[in-house]
Motif scaffolding. Structure first.
Motif, PDB file in Angstrom:
ATOM      1  N   PRO A 122       0.796  -1.229   0.000  1.00  0.00           N
ATOM      2  CA  PRO A 122       0.000   0.000   0.000  1.00  0.00           C
ATOM      3  C   PRO A 122       0.829   1.281   0.000  1.00  0.00           C
ATOM      4  CG  PRO A 122      -0.964  -1.585   1.498  1.00  0.00           C
ATOM      5  CD  PRO A 122       0.352  -2.162   1.054  1.00  0.00           C
ATOM      6  N   THR A 123       2.023   1.243   0.588  1.00  0.00           N
ATOM      7  CA  THR A 123       2.834   2.453   0.715  1.00  0.00           C
ATOM      8  C   THR A 123       3.882   2.590  -0.391  1.00  0.00           C
ATOM      9  OG1 THR A 123       4.411   1.323   2.180  1.00  0.00           O
ATOM     10  CG2 THR A 123       2.537   2.426   3.215  1.00  0.00           C
ATOM     11  N   TYR A 124       3.908   1.664  -1.354  1.00  0.00           N
ATOM     12  CA  TYR A 124       4.872   1.761  -2.454  1.00  0.00           C
ATOM     13  C   TYR A 124       4.668   3.073  -3.205  1.00  0.00           C
ATOM     14  CZ  TYR A 124       7.228   0.626  -6.865  1.00  0.00           C
ATOM     15  OH  TYR A 124       8.042   0.641  -7.980  1.00  0.00           O
ATOM     16  N   GLU A 125       5.745   3.822  -3.400  1.00  0.00           N
ATOM     17  CA  GLU A 125       5.638   5.123  -4.049  1.00  0.00           C
ATOM     18  C   GLU A 125       5.594   4.963  -5.563  1.00  0.00           C
ATOM     19  OE1 GLU A 125       8.517   7.935  -2.757  1.00  0.00           O
ATOM     20  OE2 GLU A 125       8.041   7.708  -0.632  1.00  0.00           O
ATOM     21  N   SER A 126       4.500   5.428  -6.165  1.00  0.00           N
ATOM     22  CA  SER A 126       4.321   5.322  -7.605  1.00  0.00           C
ATOM     23  C   SER A 126       3.427   6.453  -8.082  1.00  0.00           C
ATOM     24  CB  SER A 126       3.681   3.970  -7.960  1.00  0.00           C
ATOM     25  OG  SER A 126       3.354   3.907  -9.336  1.00  0.00           O
ATOM     26  N   ASP A 127       3.638   6.890  -9.329  1.00  0.00           N
ATOM     27  CA  ASP A 127       2.738   7.887  -9.905  1.00  0.00           C
ATOM     28  C   ASP A 127       1.481   7.239 -10.481  1.00  0.00           C
ATOM     29  OD1 ASP A 127       3.601   6.737 -12.315  1.00  0.00           O
ATOM     30  OD2 ASP A 127       4.881   8.432 -12.845  1.00  0.00           O
ATOM     31  N   ASN A 128       1.474   5.881 -10.492  1.00  0.00           N
ATOM     32  CA  ASN A 128       0.305   5.084 -10.875  1.00  0.00           C
ATOM     33  C   ASN A 128      -0.059   5.142 -12.357  1.00  0.00           C
ATOM     34  OD1 ASN A 128      -0.225   4.031  -8.262  1.00  0.00           O
ATOM     35  ND2 ASN A 128      -1.144   5.982  -7.679  1.00  0.00           N
ATOM     36  N   TYR A 129       0.797   5.707 -13.202  1.00  0.00           N
ATOM     37  CA  TYR A 129       0.512   5.716 -14.634  1.00  0.00           C
ATOM     38  C   TYR A 129       0.754   4.331 -15.232  1.00  0.00           C
ATOM     39  CZ  TYR A 129       0.155  10.795 -14.620  1.00  0.00           C
ATOM     40  OH  TYR A 129      -0.247  12.079 -14.374  1.00  0.00           O
ATOM     41  N   PHE A 130      -0.063   3.967 -16.197  1.00  0.00           N
ATOM     42  CA  PHE A 130       0.171   2.761 -16.965  1.00  0.00           C
ATOM     43  C   PHE A 130       1.313   3.041 -17.945  1.00  0.00           C
ATOM     44  CE2 PHE A 130      -4.606   2.066 -16.391  1.00  0.00           C
ATOM     45  CZ  PHE A 130      -4.421   1.258 -15.278  1.00  0.00           C
TER      46      PHE A 130
ATOM     47  N   ALA B 233      -4.240  -1.959 -25.444  1.00  0.00           N
ATOM     48  CA  ALA B 233      -2.830  -1.735 -25.142  1.00  0.00           C
ATOM     49  C   ALA B 233      -2.459  -2.644 -23.986  1.00  0.00           C
ATOM     50  CB  ALA B 233      -2.561  -0.277 -24.789  1.00  0.00           C
ATOM     51  N   ALA B 234      -1.195  -3.018 -23.916  1.00  0.00           N
ATOM     52  CA  ALA B 234      -0.702  -3.862 -22.826  1.00  0.00           C
ATOM     53  C   ALA B 234       0.488  -3.177 -22.174  1.00  0.00           C
ATOM     54  CB  ALA B 234      -0.292  -5.237 -23.357  1.00  0.00           C
ATOM     55  N   GLY B 235       0.572  -3.260 -20.859  1.00  0.00           N
ATOM     56  CA  GLY B 235       1.677  -2.604 -20.177  1.00  0.00           C
ATOM     57  C   GLY B 235       1.806  -3.069 -18.743  1.00  0.00           C
ATOM     58  N   ASN B 236       2.265  -2.170 -17.894  1.00  0.00           N
ATOM     59  CA  ASN B 236       2.438  -2.499 -16.478  1.00  0.00           C
ATOM     60  C   ASN B 236       2.020  -1.317 -15.616  1.00  0.00           C
ATOM     61  OD1 ASN B 236       4.979  -0.825 -16.020  1.00  0.00           O
ATOM     62  ND2 ASN B 236       5.691  -2.217 -17.624  1.00  0.00           N
ATOM     63  N   TRP B 237       1.902  -1.591 -14.322  1.00  0.00           N
ATOM     64  CA  TRP B 237       1.363  -0.604 -13.366  1.00  0.00           C
ATOM     65  C   TRP B 237       2.101  -0.737 -12.044  1.00  0.00           C
ATOM     66  CZ3 TRP B 237      -3.179  -1.698  -9.763  1.00  0.00           C
ATOM     67  CH2 TRP B 237      -3.684  -0.518  -9.184  1.00  0.00           C
ATOM     68  N   ARG B 238       2.453   0.374 -11.453  1.00  0.00           N
ATOM     69  CA  ARG B 238       3.116   0.400 -10.148  1.00  0.00           C
ATOM     70  C   ARG B 238       4.333  -0.528 -10.129  1.00  0.00           C
ATOM     71  NH1 ARG B 238       0.648   2.688  -5.926  1.00  0.00           N
ATOM     72  NH2 ARG B 238       1.444   1.183  -4.414  1.00  0.00           N
ATOM     73  N   SER B 239       5.122  -0.463 -11.190  1.00  0.00           N
ATOM     74  CA  SER B 239       6.219  -1.416 -11.335  1.00  0.00           C
ATOM     75  C   SER B 239       7.570  -0.764 -11.598  1.00  0.00           C
ATOM     76  CB  SER B 239       5.911  -2.400 -12.475  1.00  0.00           C
ATOM     77  OG  SER B 239       4.733  -3.122 -12.208  1.00  0.00           O
TER      78      SER B 239
END
Length: 278
Positions: free
Chosen positions: A127-135, A180-186
């Motif tokens: 929950p606390t992982y820092e991410s801008d959350n963009y795909f 489209a295919a990608g990743n999130w919070r990674s």
């Protein structure tokens, strides 16, 4: 073979009849039942347990339930990101745990939606992982348009989908949605959370009269965690011609074991989320 059979006739297995966008049927608790699974998944770790989520519906194959939807939002510049709930401290089974959870579209949206198939141990699901959350686009996207216009790590913009009303790649029917295919919070994480999204008129229309879809989609864009709920493979929308053999030409098809998901049919699903490792 009856209409209630679970699998396509071509596979020699059994199938069941698919639902409709906005359906509220609860499904997919699992063959062991909620009680016995809870006994093994709540022994340690953070969160987990019986969880109700919205998902793109599993309509054929051995997958026990749909793949969980990721609510999205589009920023002022048109970039698409997944909504990450507010981090809260809650009590579960007498233990305080951190959980990303919020109210959205009349339902409780939680990070527990994605706690299955080992994803619960991914750094990005903390929950606390820092991410801008963009795909963001991955290193080997399955679509020609994405290969030509995106580099690894590039964000997706709504303008990337301008031709969504006509797009096709020779698989199934053209004009029903551009993927489209990608990743999130990674970013900077060891494990990659795979996602897929589609922009479609069907989603735009469904969101007009559906509280959840109105809150969780935007401009016809819908996204989900792209991990098959059967054996955790990564399915694809219009990524393989063989999908037509199993009724998945216009759906999300997992070629590992022929599970099919309908991205235009969003239902509530009940399953047992695994706890995050402590």
């Amino acid at each position: 073979m009856s209409e209630s059979d679970k699998y396509p006739a071509e596979s020699g297995r059994r199938r069941f009849v698919k639902g409709v966008v906005g359906g509220a049927t609860l499904a997919g608790v699992g063959v062991l039942g909620t009680t016995s699974i809870n006994a093994t998944t709540n022994a340690s770790g953070a969160g987990g347990g019986s969880t109700q989520a919205y998902a793109i519906e599993n309509v054929a194959g051995p997958a026990p339930r749909g793949m969980p939807q990721i609510p999205i939002e589009i920023d002022d510049e048109g970039y698409i990101r997944g909504v990450w709930p507010e981090v809260q401290t809650v009590e579960q089974n007498g233990v305080e745990v951190q959980l990303a959870q919020t109210q959205l579209g009349g339902t409780t949206y939680s990070s527990e939606w994605f706690q299955y198939c080992g994803v619960e141990s991914y750094e990005g699901l903390d929950p606390t992982y820092e991410s801008d959350n963009y795909f963001r686009s991955g290193s080997a996207p399955p679509y020609a348009w994405q290969q030509e216009s995106k580099s690894e790590g590039d964000r997706f913009n709504i303008s990337d989908f301008d031709d969504y009303e006509t797009w096709g790649n020779g698989i199934g029917e053209a004009g029903i949605g551009k993927p489209a295919a990608g990743n999130w919070r990674s970013q900077d994480a060891e494990d990659v959370i795979p996602v897929q999204m589609i922009r479609s008129e069907r989603i735009e229309e469904a969101a007009q009269n559906n509280e959840w879809l109105n809150a969780s989609t935007s401009q016809g864009v819908i996204a989900w965690l792209n991990k098959c709920t059967h054996f955790c493979c990564v399915p694809g929308y219009k990524t393989t011609g063989s999908s037509a053999t199993f009724g998945g030409a216009n759906a999300v098809y997992c070629q590992c074991h022929q599970s099919v998901y309908d991205p235009f049919s969003v239902v509530q699903t009940l399953f047992v989320a695994r706890p995050r490792p402590e």
